[in-house]
Scaffold this motif. Structure first.
Motif, PDB file in Angstrom:
ATOM      1  N   THR A  11       9.688  -3.257  -0.856  1.00 24.39           N
ATOM      2  CA  THR A  11       9.818  -4.569  -0.211  1.00 24.39           C
ATOM      3  C   THR A  11       9.755  -5.761  -1.152  1.00 24.39           C
ATOM      4  OG1 THR A  11       7.448  -4.918   0.184  1.00 24.39           O
ATOM      5  CG2 THR A  11       8.669  -3.619   1.833  1.00 24.39           C
ATOM      6  N   GLY A  12       9.306  -5.574  -2.381  1.00 21.72           N
ATOM      7  CA  GLY A  12       9.116  -6.708  -3.289  1.00 21.72           C
ATOM      8  C   GLY A  12       7.835  -7.476  -3.018  1.00 21.72           C
ATOM      9  N   VAL A  13       7.003  -6.979  -2.119  1.00 18.33           N
ATOM     10  CA  VAL A  13       5.751  -7.641  -1.750  1.00 18.33           C
ATOM     11  C   VAL A  13       4.582  -6.928  -2.437  1.00 18.33           C
ATOM     12  CG1 VAL A  13       4.189  -8.181   0.170  1.00 18.33           C
ATOM     13  CG2 VAL A  13       6.659  -8.454   0.460  1.00 18.33           C
ATOM     14  N   THR A  14       3.737  -7.702  -3.105  1.00 16.76           N
ATOM     15  CA  THR A  14       2.540  -7.173  -3.741  1.00 16.76           C
ATOM     16  C   THR A  14       1.399  -7.222  -2.730  1.00 16.76           C
ATOM     17  OG1 THR A  14       3.264  -7.964  -5.907  1.00 16.76           O
ATOM     18  CG2 THR A  14       0.918  -7.469  -5.668  1.00 16.76           C
ATOM     19  N   VAL A  15       0.686  -6.086  -2.598  1.00 18.00           N
ATOM     20  CA  VAL A  15      -0.416  -5.992  -1.647  1.00 18.00           C
ATOM     21  C   VAL A  15      -1.631  -5.361  -2.304  1.00 18.00           C
ATOM     22  CG1 VAL A  15       1.139  -5.795   0.336  1.00 18.00           C
ATOM     23  CG2 VAL A  15       0.261  -3.716  -0.744  1.00 18.00           C
ATOM     24  N   LYS A  16      -2.770  -5.469  -1.630  1.00 19.25           N
ATOM     25  CA  LYS A  16      -4.005  -4.810  -2.050  1.00 19.25           C
ATOM     26  C   LYS A  16      -4.456  -3.912  -0.914  1.00 19.25           C
ATOM     27  CE  LYS A  16      -7.828  -4.064  -4.335  1.00 19.25           C
ATOM     28  NZ  LYS A  16      -7.828  -2.795  -4.999  1.00 19.25           N
ATOM     29  N   ALA A  17      -4.519  -2.590  -1.153  1.00 14.46           N
ATOM     30  CA  ALA A  17      -4.965  -1.637  -0.140  1.00 14.46           C
ATOM     31  C   ALA A  17      -6.419  -1.926   0.216  1.00 14.46           C
ATOM     32  CB  ALA A  17      -4.811  -0.210  -0.648  1.00 14.46           C
ATOM     33  N   GLU A  18      -6.717  -1.811   1.509  1.00 12.95           N
ATOM     34  CA  GLU A  18      -8.069  -2.112   1.972  1.00 12.95           C
ATOM     35  C   GLU A  18      -8.679  -0.929   2.708  1.00 12.95           C
ATOM     36  OE1 GLU A  18      -7.555  -5.770   4.120  1.00 12.95           O
ATOM     37  OE2 GLU A  18      -7.664  -6.950   2.276  1.00 12.95           O
ATOM     38  N   LYS A  19      -8.532  -0.896   4.015  1.00  9.49           N
ATOM     39  CA  LYS A  19      -9.176   0.139   4.826  1.00  9.49           C
ATOM     40  C   LYS A  19      -8.231   1.304   5.075  1.00  9.49           C
ATOM     41  CE  LYS A  19     -11.973  -3.217   7.257  1.00  9.49           C
ATOM     42  NZ  LYS A  19     -12.195  -3.887   8.531  1.00  9.49           N
TER      43      LYS A  19
ATOM     44  N   ARG B  41       1.905   0.624  -4.694  1.00  7.68           N
ATOM     45  CA  ARG B  41       3.149   0.791  -5.464  1.00  7.68           C
ATOM     46  C   ARG B  41       4.344   0.912  -4.539  1.00  7.68           C
ATOM     47  NH1 ARG B  41       5.780   5.095  -5.996  1.00  7.68           N
ATOM     48  NH2 ARG B  41       4.032   6.502  -5.613  1.00  7.68           N
ATOM     49  N   GLU B  42       4.221   1.736  -3.507  1.00  7.73           N
ATOM     50  CA  GLU B  42       5.341   1.954  -2.586  1.00  7.73           C
ATOM     51  C   GLU B  42       5.732   0.673  -1.854  1.00  7.73           C
ATOM     52  OE1 GLU B  42       7.462   4.359  -1.834  1.00  7.73           O
ATOM     53  OE2 GLU B  42       6.694   5.859  -3.202  1.00  7.73           O
ATOM     54  N   VAL B  43       4.760  -0.100  -1.414  1.00  7.83           N
ATOM     55  CA  VAL B  43       5.086  -1.365  -0.733  1.00  7.83           C
ATOM     56  C   VAL B  43       5.858  -2.275  -1.680  1.00  7.83           C
ATOM     57  CG1 VAL B  43       4.158  -3.474   0.324  1.00  7.83           C
ATOM     58  CG2 VAL B  43       3.180  -1.240   0.915  1.00  7.83           C
ATOM     59  N   LEU B  44       5.403  -2.391  -2.912  1.00  4.35           N
ATOM     60  CA  LEU B  44       6.093  -3.233  -3.888  1.00  4.35           C
ATOM     61  C   LEU B  44       7.506  -2.726  -4.160  1.00  4.35           C
ATOM     62  CD1 LEU B  44       6.072  -5.611  -5.853  1.00  4.35           C
ATOM     63  CD2 LEU B  44       5.060  -4.083  -7.560  1.00  4.35           C
ATOM     64  N   GLU B  45       7.659  -1.421  -4.379  1.00  2.00           N
ATOM     65  CA  GLU B  45       8.980  -0.859  -4.666  1.00  2.00           C
ATOM     66  C   GLU B  45       9.946  -1.058  -3.499  1.00  2.00           C
ATOM     67  OE1 GLU B  45       7.545   2.813  -7.592  1.00  2.00           O
ATOM     68  OE2 GLU B  45       8.436   3.282  -5.647  1.00  2.00           O
TER      69      GLU B  45
ATOM     70  N   ILE C  83       6.613   1.383   8.753  1.00  2.00           N
ATOM     71  CA  ILE C  83       5.768   0.786   7.725  1.00  2.00           C
ATOM     72  C   ILE C  83       6.192   1.336   6.361  1.00  2.00           C
ATOM     73  CG2 ILE C  83       3.797   0.254   9.199  1.00  2.00           C
ATOM     74  CD1 ILE C  83       2.500   2.873   8.330  1.00  2.00           C
ATOM     75  N   PRO C  84       6.126   0.514   5.317  1.00  3.14           N
ATOM     76  CA  PRO C  84       6.528   0.997   3.996  1.00  3.14           C
ATOM     77  C   PRO C  84       5.540   2.020   3.440  1.00  3.14           C
ATOM     78  CG  PRO C  84       5.757  -1.278   3.887  1.00  3.14           C
ATOM     79  CD  PRO C  84       5.749  -0.896   5.319  1.00  3.14           C
ATOM     80  N   GLY C  85       6.069   3.004   2.746  1.00  7.54           N
ATOM     81  CA  GLY C  85       5.239   4.035   2.144  1.00  7.54           C
ATOM     82  C   GLY C  85       6.093   5.102   1.503  1.00  7.54           C
ATOM     83  N   GLY C  86       5.441   6.081   0.925  1.00  5.93           N
ATOM     84  CA  GLY C  86       6.190   7.162   0.291  1.00  5.93           C
ATOM     85  C   GLY C  86       5.276   8.152  -0.392  1.00  5.93           C
ATOM     86  N   TYR C  87       5.877   9.002  -1.184  1.00  9.59           N
ATOM     87  CA  TYR C  87       5.160  10.090  -1.828  1.00  9.59           C
ATOM     88  C   TYR C  87       4.240   9.597  -2.935  1.00  9.59           C
ATOM     89  CZ  TYR C  87       8.171  13.200   0.735  1.00  9.59           C
ATOM     90  OH  TYR C  87       8.812  13.868   1.748  1.00  9.59           O
ATOM     91  N   ILE C  88       3.135  10.285  -3.069  1.00  9.68           N
ATOM     92  CA  ILE C  88       2.168  10.011  -4.124  1.00  9.68           C
ATOM     93  C   ILE C  88       2.627  10.730  -5.388  1.00  9.68           C
ATOM     94  CG2 ILE C  88      -0.233  10.429  -4.822  1.00  9.68           C
ATOM     95  CD1 ILE C  88      -0.959  10.181  -1.820  1.00  9.68           C
ATOM     96  N   ARG C  89       2.499  10.078  -6.512  1.00 10.58           N
ATOM     97  CA  ARG C  89       2.836  10.710  -7.784  1.00 10.58           C
ATOM     98  C   ARG C  89       1.672  11.571  -8.261  1.00 10.58           C
ATOM     99  NH1 ARG C  89       5.618   5.356 -10.393  1.00 10.58           N
ATOM    100  NH2 ARG C  89       7.521   5.487  -9.149  1.00 10.58           N
TER     101      ARG C  89
END
Length: 156
Positions: free
Chosen positions: A64-72, A58-62, A41-47
Motif C-alpha cells: 500500500t505504500g503506507v508505513t505502520v506500527k504493529a500493535e495488538k 513490511r507487507e502493509v508497506l509493500e 486487509i493487507p498482508g502476506g507470507y512471513i519470510r
C-alpha cells in the motif's frame, strides 16, 4: 512479488494488519486467487527468520505504500496446512496506493461501512470488527532463559 522474495517465504505462515485511521480502514482489492476482486486487509507470507509483527508492517508497506506500527494481536487462524496472524497497526506515514501486482487498488473506507459491504469477505469483516473493539493481546516484555533467540510474548 519478486522471485528473490519468493524463495525466502515461509509458505505456512502469514500475517496481516487492520489499519484504522480517522475511522477509516485500509483495504486492498486483491488481484488473484479466492480473494480476486475483493477488498481485504493487507498482508502476506512471513519470510524465513521474520517475526509476524515485522512481516505485518513490511507487507502493509509493500502492498500500500503506507508505513505502520504493529500493535495488538487480534486474531490467529489455524488450519491443517498453515496459520495466519492479524494485528492492529497504527498509521505512521504514507499515501495509500496500489502495488499494481497483488492488488489493483488500496483505499481507505469507513470501517463500519466496510463490515457491511458485499465485496469484503468474512475473514476481513471479522478482523475489522475485532479491531473496532479495541481489545487484543499486547506485547509483554519478559526475560527468557534462552537469551540467544528473539522471542515475543503476547498477553491479555
Amino acid at each position: 512479488m519478486s522471485a528473490e522474495n519468493e524463495k525466502d517465504n515461509d509458505w505456512g505462515k502469514s500475517a496481516a494488519a487492520v489499519v484504522i485511521k480517522d475511522g477509516k480502514v485500509l483495504l486492498v482489492r486483491h488481484t488473484y486467487g479466492a480473494g480476486k476482486g475483493l477488498l481485504i486487509i493487507p498482508g502476506g507470507y512471513i519470510r524465513k527468520g521474520e517475526l509476524p509483527d515485522a512481516a505485518c508492517e513490511r507487507e502493509v508497506l509493500e502492498e500500500t505504500g503506507v508505513t505502520v506500527k504493529a500493535e495488538k494481536l487480534i486474531g490467529v487462524r489455524f488450519s491443517d496446512k498453515d496459520w495466519y496472524s492479524v494485528f492492529t497497526a497504527s498509521y505512521v506515514s504514507g499515501e495509500a496506493r496500489s502495488d499494481n501486482d497483488e492488488n489493483s487498488e488500496a483505499v481507505w473506507i469507513d470501517a463500519y461501512e466496510a463490515t457491511e459491504r458485499d465485496d469484503v469477505p468474512d475473514l476481513t469483516r471479522i478482523m475489522i470488527q475485532s479491531a473496532l473493539k479495541e481489545t487484543g493481546f499486547v506485547q509483554t516484555d519478559f526475560v527468557s532463559r534462552n537469551k540467544d533467540r528473539i522471542q515475543k510474548l503476547y498477553t491479555i
